[in-house]
Scaffold this active site. Structure first.
Site, PDB file in Angstrom:
ATOM      1  N   ASP A  21       0.844  -1.190   0.000  1.00  0.00           N
ATOM      2  CA  ASP A  21       0.000   0.000   0.000  1.00  0.00           C
ATOM      3  C   ASP A  21       0.884   1.247   0.000  1.00  0.00           C
ATOM      4  OD1 ASP A  21      -1.904   1.923   0.412  1.00  0.00           O
ATOM      5  OD2 ASP A  21      -2.285   1.372   2.514  1.00  0.00           O
ATOM      6  N   ASN A  23      -0.041   4.509  -0.491  1.00  0.00           N
ATOM      7  CA  ASN A  23      -0.589   5.782   0.006  1.00  0.00           C
ATOM      8  C   ASN A  23      -1.304   5.625   1.354  1.00  0.00           C
ATOM      9  OD1 ASN A  23      -2.767   4.353  -0.873  1.00  0.00           O
ATOM     10  ND2 ASN A  23      -3.710   6.014  -2.016  1.00  0.00           N
ATOM     11  N   ASP A  25      -3.835   3.962   2.581  1.00  0.00           N
ATOM     12  CA  ASP A  25      -5.286   3.921   2.814  1.00  0.00           C
ATOM     13  C   ASP A  25      -5.721   2.507   3.185  1.00  0.00           C
ATOM     14  OD1 ASP A  25      -5.004   2.598   0.435  1.00  0.00           O
ATOM     15  OD2 ASP A  25      -6.460   3.793  -0.685  1.00  0.00           O
ATOM     16  N   ASP A  29      -1.867  -1.133  -3.955  1.00  0.00           N
ATOM     17  CA  ASP A  29      -2.128  -0.360  -5.174  1.00  0.00           C
ATOM     18  C   ASP A  29      -0.987  -0.519  -6.181  1.00  0.00           C
ATOM     19  OD1 ASP A  29      -0.152   1.497  -4.077  1.00  0.00           O
ATOM     20  OD2 ASP A  29      -1.762   2.049  -2.684  1.00  0.00           O
ATOM     21  N   ASP A  98      -4.810 -10.069 -15.527  1.00  0.00           N
ATOM     22  CA  ASP A  98      -5.910 -11.009 -15.406  1.00  0.00           C
ATOM     23  C   ASP A  98      -7.009 -10.534 -16.344  1.00  0.00           C
ATOM     24  OD1 ASP A  98      -7.402 -13.091 -13.976  1.00  0.00           O
ATOM     25  OD2 ASP A  98      -6.033 -12.615 -12.319  1.00  0.00           O
ATOM     26  N   ASP A 204      -9.044 -15.599 -16.962  1.00  0.00           N
ATOM     27  CA  ASP A 204      -9.839 -16.076 -15.838  1.00  0.00           C
ATOM     28  C   ASP A 204     -10.955 -17.043 -16.270  1.00  0.00           C
ATOM     29  OD1 ASP A 204     -10.608 -15.625 -12.960  1.00  0.00           O
ATOM     30  OD2 ASP A 204     -12.476 -15.003 -13.902  1.00  0.00           O
ATOM     31  N   GLU A 262      -7.042 -20.120 -17.046  1.00  0.00           N
ATOM     32  CA  GLU A 262      -7.391 -20.800 -15.797  1.00  0.00           C
ATOM     33  C   GLU A 262      -8.498 -21.797 -16.098  1.00  0.00           C
ATOM     34  OE1 GLU A 262      -9.429 -20.170 -11.450  1.00  0.00           O
ATOM     35  OE2 GLU A 262     -10.163 -19.205 -13.246  1.00  0.00           O
ATOM     36  N   HIS A 339      -4.481 -17.194  -5.449  1.00  0.00           N
ATOM     37  CA  HIS A 339      -5.327 -16.440  -4.507  1.00  0.00           C
ATOM     38  C   HIS A 339      -6.633 -17.152  -4.172  1.00  0.00           C
ATOM     39  CE1 HIS A 339      -6.741 -15.772  -8.496  1.00  0.00           C
ATOM     40  NE2 HIS A 339      -7.871 -15.295  -8.008  1.00  0.00           N
ATOM     41  N   ASP A 340      -6.873 -18.308  -4.752  1.00  0.00           N
ATOM     42  CA  ASP A 340      -8.106 -19.054  -4.465  1.00  0.00           C
ATOM     43  C   ASP A 340      -7.866 -20.266  -3.575  1.00  0.00           C
ATOM     44  OD1 ASP A 340      -9.603 -17.378  -6.159  1.00  0.00           O
ATOM     45  OD2 ASP A 340      -9.116 -18.591  -7.913  1.00  0.00           O
TER      46      ASP A 340
END
Ligand code: GLC
Ligand code: CA
Length: 564
Positions: A21, A23, A25, A29, A98, A204, A262, A339-340
């Site tokens: 990150d 910035n 928040d 990013d 992706d 995807d 995928e 990530h799954d």
């Protein structure tokens, strides 16, 4: 086979939301990725796949796209995307995005038009069907098909009183690939990003572009949601290959790009070849999920608790099935998790007692198999599954949609235990950069809770420790990309050794010049194994020679043998 750059690449998947990150928040990013490119380069990686950063309401963390031509403000701007591409290219790192072809967000303007009336010109961009009336006179979905994320594969829409198909969440209506106009729109999306300079795509959910257009009920038994989890109704169907061939001919073949589709679960070699044979006019590689869940839950007689035990023999069979099946016909991607999936160190390693050993052992296997390896961010430091004790800490759309149903059938304790083992949140926690607050990911509270072990398990610590998992990954990537063993590790032949052995994963890689044996113990205890005498190339224990009869817990060895 023509040798292509992506065959000898080492890939790295970045989940942008929780990578870095810039910035503060609390959300990762694009500028954050730019700031970490040197880290990625030093690791030895020369190909990154970045998860979706298009405009999105984030029902499924960006896989629900509302505008394919812009960057979501939480991730930055199009200018940032251009800068990211040019900064990556300066470091000889290729970038693939992706590409989500199967569905959009329900907030995409196409869908808003499509749902507005029966005769809207975009009506056929999506899949609409009339409902049925059940015995009690109630309007029900057109059939009993289940979706991956919640209940039925259909959602009712009040405006036109029809159902739209959605195999993921209600906010992700499926696109109708049967419609040539829609296909052209999606090709424009791909060209837009390729023209901007991306080097290709991870495509995807590619297995789902075609459905059984008879829309007949499945005959499978219904699940707790009252629907049939019959993925065959919309997975790997023959019709989809004509769409992919067209995509290839009209778009992919016009660029020097790399694509990895995928494919997910359930595909066999025949469809694997359809997706990624050298001459298939489709993609360059295809991810399947077959090796991701090879663990059994067994009761440990000593602690009286359930523990994961890896089905090593079956794991080897699966890798072998794909490697043999694609041999000389197509190229494979290799990976332990994305990530799954849960963290691989929890699946197949031992994060508590043998963190370093099992993390580096898994790295060695990944980086010596035939095919292009993809590391998932955090894997290189042995990041673990979550330690959450509150169900509200889980963010994944599947969890949010299903938890109340699960709790009707099971205790909170059991549901939490299941989520800590299987939830997609496990791989989506903030990257552990240092022992500073929030793991050095951000200076403010991250969108996803950090795992408390960041104090020990982090990049900063591991860069200082010559024996860390991170240093092992660096060493192994170097061996694969830049050493005298590069050619044999990338292009050499493959054969399992002692394939019936229940504990070790061992194989040979060879070409005319060299022969290398890879030996990995998948058990948290020592096992008997005859190791040949040869030149020790890599070992994750202090070891004088390759020769011996016993492997230590999660020991990993790479040995050069005489090539005769
Ligand atoms: C793929 C993605 C997953 C996403 C789904 C729907 O499986 O990897 O994260 O939820 O497609 O886009
Ligand atoms: Ca941010």
């Amino acid at each position: 086979m023509e040798r292509k750059w992506w065959m000898s690449a080492v890939g790295y998947q970045i989940y942008p939301r929780t990578f870095y990150d810039s910035n503060n928040d609390g959300i990762g990013d694009l500028k954050g990725i730019i700031q970490k490119l040197d880290y990625i380069h030093d690791l030895g990686v020369n190909l990154i796949w970045i998860g979706p950063f298009y405009k999105s309401p984030m029902d499924d963390n960006g896989y629900d796209v509302s505008d394919f031509f812009d960057v979501d403000p939480v991730f930055g701007t199009l200018e940032d995307a251009r800068e990211l591409l040019s900064e990556a290219h300066k470091r000889d790192i290729k970038v693939v995005l992706d590409l989500v072809l199967n569905h959009t967000s329900d907030e995409h303007e196409w869908f808003m038009e499509s749902r507005s009336s029966l005769n809207n010109p975009k009506r056929d961009y999506y899949i609409w069907q009339k409902g049925k009336v059940d015995k009690e006179g109630k309007l029900v979905p057109p059939n009993n098909w289940g979706s991956f994320f919640e209940g039925s594969a259909w959602n009712y829409d009040e405006t036109t009183k029809e159902f739209y198909m959605k195999i993921f969440s209600n906010k992700m209506p499926d696109l109708n690939w049967d419609n040539p106009k829609l296909r052209e729109e999606m090709y424009r999306v791909a060209c837009y990003w390729l023209d901007l300079g991306v080097d290709g795509f991870r495509v995807d959910a590619i297995a789902h572009l075609a459905r059984d257009l008879s829309f007949e009920d499945s005959t499978l038994p219904l699940n707790i949601h009252g629907v049939a989890p019959d993925w065959s109704k919309f997975s790997n169907r023959p019709e989809l290959f004509t769409y992919i061939n067209e995509f290839h001919d009209k778009v992919l073949s016009q660029y020097d790009c790399m694509t990895v589709g995928e494919v997910g679960g359930g595909a066999r070699i025949e469809s694997g070849l359809g997706y990624a044979a050298y001459d298939a006019r489709a993609f360059n590689m295809a991810f399947n999920f077959d090796h991701c869940w090879e663990t059994s839950q067994v009761l440990d007689p000593i602690t009286n608790q359930m523990k994961n035990v890896t089905n090593v023999k079956h794991l080897k069979e699966i890798f072998n099935y794909w490697i043999e099946g694609m041999k000389n016909k197509g190229w494979l991607p290799q990976y332990w998790l994305n990530h799954d999936h849960p963290r691989v160190i929890n699946q197949y390693g031992d994060p508590i007692h043998y963190h370093r050993e099992s993390g580096s052992m898994l790295g060695m296997v990944l980086l010596t198999l035939p095919g292009t390896p993809f590391i998932y961010n955090g894997e290189e430091i042995g990041m673990t599954n979550v330690d959450y004790t509150d169900v509200n800490d889980f963010n994944d759309v599947w969890v949010k949609n299903n938890v109340s149903k699960l709790l009707e059938h099971d205790s909170m304790e059991n549901v939490l235990d299941r989520l800590r083992r299987t939830s997609r949140d496990n791989a989506r926690t903030p990257m552990q950069w240092s022992d500073e607050p929030y793991a050095g990911f951000s200076k403010s509270n991250p969108i996803q809770k950090v795992i408390s072990n960041y104090v020990q398990i982090n990049v900063k610590n591991q860069l200082l420790d010559e024996h860390s998992i991170l240093k092992s990954y660096q060493k192994l990537i170097h061996l694969r990309r830049f050493s005298e063993y590069s050619d044999v590790l990338i292009f050499g032949q493959f054969k399992l050794v002692n394939e019936l052995n229940e504990d070790e994963f061992a194989f040979d890689r060879w070409n005319e010049h060299k022969k290398v044996r890879i030996i990995a113990n998948f058990r948290p205890y020592s096992v008997h194994f005859d190791q040949p005498d040869g030149k020790l190339i890599y070992s994750n224990y202090e070891r004088e020679s390759s020769y011996g009869h016993e492997l230590k817990p999660f020991e990993a060895l790479m040995i050069e043998l005489n090539n005769d």
